[in-house]
Scaffold this active site. Structure first.
Site, mmCIF file in Angstrom:
data_model
loop_
_atom_site.group_PDB
_atom_site.id
_atom_site.type_symbol
_atom_site.label_atom_id
_atom_site.label_comp_id
_atom_site.label_asym_id
_atom_site.label_seq_id
_atom_site.Cartn_x
_atom_site.Cartn_y
_atom_site.Cartn_z
ATOM 1 N N ARG A 171 47.691 44.119 35.287
ATOM 2 C CA ARG A 171 47.573 45.432 35.913
ATOM 3 C C ARG A 171 48.511 46.389 35.184
ATOM 4 O O ARG A 171 49.447 45.960 34.502
ATOM 5 C CB ARG A 171 47.945 45.366 37.389
ATOM 6 C CG ARG A 171 47.040 44.479 38.230
ATOM 7 C CD ARG A 171 47.487 44.447 39.685
ATOM 8 N NE ARG A 171 46.598 43.653 40.520
ATOM 9 C CZ ARG A 171 46.763 42.357 40.795
ATOM 10 N NH1 ARG A 171 47.809 41.711 40.274
ATOM 11 N NH2 ARG A 171 45.915 41.712 41.566
ATOM 12 N N LYS A 213 50.874 42.290 42.593
ATOM 13 C CA LYS A 213 50.290 42.836 43.811
ATOM 14 C C LYS A 213 50.496 41.867 44.964
ATOM 15 O O LYS A 213 50.239 40.674 44.837
ATOM 16 C CB LYS A 213 48.795 43.103 43.602
ATOM 17 C CG LYS A 213 48.146 43.905 44.715
ATOM 18 C CD LYS A 213 46.718 44.275 44.355
ATOM 19 C CE LYS A 213 46.077 45.123 45.438
ATOM 20 N NZ LYS A 213 44.679 45.482 45.091
ATOM 21 N N HIS A 250 42.744 50.129 34.144
ATOM 22 C CA HIS A 250 42.222 48.998 34.915
ATOM 23 C C HIS A 250 40.893 48.506 34.348
ATOM 24 O O HIS A 250 40.503 47.362 34.601
ATOM 25 C CB HIS A 250 42.067 49.388 36.382
ATOM 26 C CG HIS A 250 42.348 48.264 37.323
ATOM 27 N ND1 HIS A 250 43.584 47.652 37.435
ATOM 28 C CD2 HIS A 250 41.537 47.605 38.203
ATOM 29 C CE1 HIS A 250 43.523 46.692 38.341
ATOM 30 N NE2 HIS A 250 42.293 46.635 38.813
ATOM 31 N N ARG A 305 41.511 45.453 32.330
ATOM 32 C CA ARG A 305 41.681 44.236 33.151
ATOM 33 C C ARG A 305 40.318 43.726 33.619
ATOM 34 O O ARG A 305 40.055 42.525 33.591
ATOM 35 C CB ARG A 305 42.587 44.546 34.338
ATOM 36 C CG ARG A 305 42.766 43.396 35.332
ATOM 37 C CD ARG A 305 43.815 43.767 36.366
ATOM 38 N NE ARG A 305 43.665 43.055 37.632
ATOM 39 C CZ ARG A 305 44.216 41.872 37.900
ATOM 40 N NH1 ARG A 305 44.942 41.262 36.982
ATOM 41 N NH2 ARG A 305 44.050 41.294 39.083
ATOM 42 N N HIS A 338 44.351 36.708 42.096
ATOM 43 C CA HIS A 338 43.571 37.031 43.291
ATOM 44 C C HIS A 338 43.844 36.010 44.393
ATOM 45 O O HIS A 338 43.840 34.800 44.139
ATOM 46 C CB HIS A 338 42.070 37.018 42.978
ATOM 47 C CG HIS A 338 41.644 38.142 42.095
ATOM 48 N ND1 HIS A 338 40.499 38.091 41.305
ATOM 49 C CD2 HIS A 338 42.202 39.364 41.863
ATOM 50 C CE1 HIS A 338 40.376 39.222 40.636
ATOM 51 N NE2 HIS A 338 41.386 40.012 40.964
ATOM 52 N N TYR A 357 33.052 39.898 39.313
ATOM 53 C CA TYR A 357 32.800 39.990 37.871
ATOM 54 C C TYR A 357 31.559 39.215 37.450
ATOM 55 O O TYR A 357 31.029 39.440 36.363
ATOM 56 C CB TYR A 357 34.030 39.503 37.086
ATOM 57 C CG TYR A 357 35.255 40.330 37.391
ATOM 58 C CD1 TYR A 357 35.350 41.645 36.942
ATOM 59 C CD2 TYR A 357 36.295 39.816 38.162
ATOM 60 C CE1 TYR A 357 36.455 42.415 37.247
ATOM 61 C CE2 TYR A 357 37.408 40.590 38.462
ATOM 62 C CZ TYR A 357 37.480 41.891 38.006
ATOM 63 O OH TYR A 357 38.569 42.668 38.316
#
Length: 332
Positions: free
Chosen positions: A146, A171, A277, A280, A303, A312
């Site tokens: 990120r 995150k 982003h 990424r 994640h 994705y």
């Protein structure tokens, strides 16, 4: 086991100073502190600017959040951020938890597939970038970082020997390990060597400190001047730390990289909406296209839920390439 007494801000301070005091006690990031203070001020001003929040309640919070959705047209995530700030104000600063359920008019959450570049477009993008911004962009794409994870990298987080990058406090405050692209190892080593020389020059001038998380700063008071804690991408000039008041060398501003990526996309003739982003997103999609297991990718991306990683699979090139339009069938 006895509950730990709740922290109470100094009652002699003004409201916003109390907010900052509680935020810092709980070790919130400076960016979060700034954002929460902005939302609390907007909430107060929305109700005339003279009424103390303790005289307001859940219905007043609903009115403000509904105003953001209907008049401000803010995104769902922005409305949720405003709610979090106000809940923090009532729960942790005023010690007046909001009673009842808050049900404002909700901003519509639009679920869009991520914008992904083709591998050829990524090449074109990097060909028109240079210097430090090019290296940072390659890390965003090559390691799936990120924006702020790249900006906040410390020298000790880069393992050139094993080809790994350790992401600290990503995150959700989570740590993870991701890959360091072999293509940039020598370039990154040369860059870090220059950063070390810059740090030594700061030390000779009587400076050389870098911001550390509060707990670490207290436990290891000398660590702020150690080379391993310095940012991989430091700012060109030293600045005054807004919390300690001491002159330090902070990390580079994220806006510079954001502007560089957008400018490069224009120069490369890429018509998609490209931001940091996007790189990424492209990392994740291309890894899946290259046969990487989705669970492995989930770990690399950081994640919490594999469902986040599964978005994705909907933009993978090989899935789309196998399809034929009904128009092609019609005139075949």
């Amino acid at each position: 086991m006895e509950n730990k007494p709740k922290f109470r801000p100094n009652p002699s301070l003004k409201l916003m100073d109390q907010v900052r005091e509680v935020l810092r006690y709980h070790h919130y990031a400076y960016r979060t502190e700034t954002t929460y203070c902005q939302w609390i001020l907007r909430y107060i001003r929305f109700h005339g600017g003279k009424t103390h929040p303790k005289l307001l309640g859940a219905p007043d919070v609903e009115r403000f959040l509904s105003h953001l959705a209907t008049n401000g047209k803010v995104a769902a995530a922005t409305q949720r951020q405003a709610l979090n700030a106000i809940v923090f104000l009532y729960r942790d600063v005023l010690d007046l938890p909001l009673e009842g359920k808050i049900a404002p008019a909700r901003s519509k959450r639009q679920v869009r597939p991520p914008t992904v570049l083709t591998q050829e477009e990524v090449k074109r993008l990097f060909m028109v970038m240079d210097a430090t911004h090019a290296l940072m962009a390659k890390l965003l794409y090559g390691a799936g970082l990120r924006l702020m994870e790249c900006i906040r990298l410390r020298i000790q987080d880069v393992d050139l020997g094993q080809g790994k990058i350790f992401v600290r406090g990503g995150k959700g405050g989570k740590d993870r390990v991701t890959i360091l692209p072999g293509m940039v190892r020598e370039e990154l080593k040369t860059h870090i060597d220059r950063v070390i020389l810059l740090h030594h020059a700061d030390l000779e001038e009587g400076y050389g400190e870098v911001h550390l998380p509060d707990a670490l700063a207290r436990k290891y008071p000398r660590a702020a001047k150690e080379t391993r804690w310095q940012y991989v991408f430091p700012a060109k000039k030293r600045s005054i730390d807004p919390r300690s008041g001491r002159e330090m060398r902070h990390h580079i501003m994220e806006s510079g990289l954001q502007k560089a990526v957008k400018l490069a996309a224009d120069r490369a003739g890429i018509m998609k909406k490209v931001g940091c982003h996007t790189l990424r997103h492209s990392f994740a999609t291309h890894m899946l296209e290259n046969g990487v297991n989705i669970r492995v990718l989930q770990e690399l991306m950081g994640h919490a839920d594999v469902k986040t990683t599964e978005i994705y699979t909907h933009v993978m090139q090989r899935d789309i390439d196998a399809l034929r339009s009904p128009l092609d069938h019609l005139f075949a």
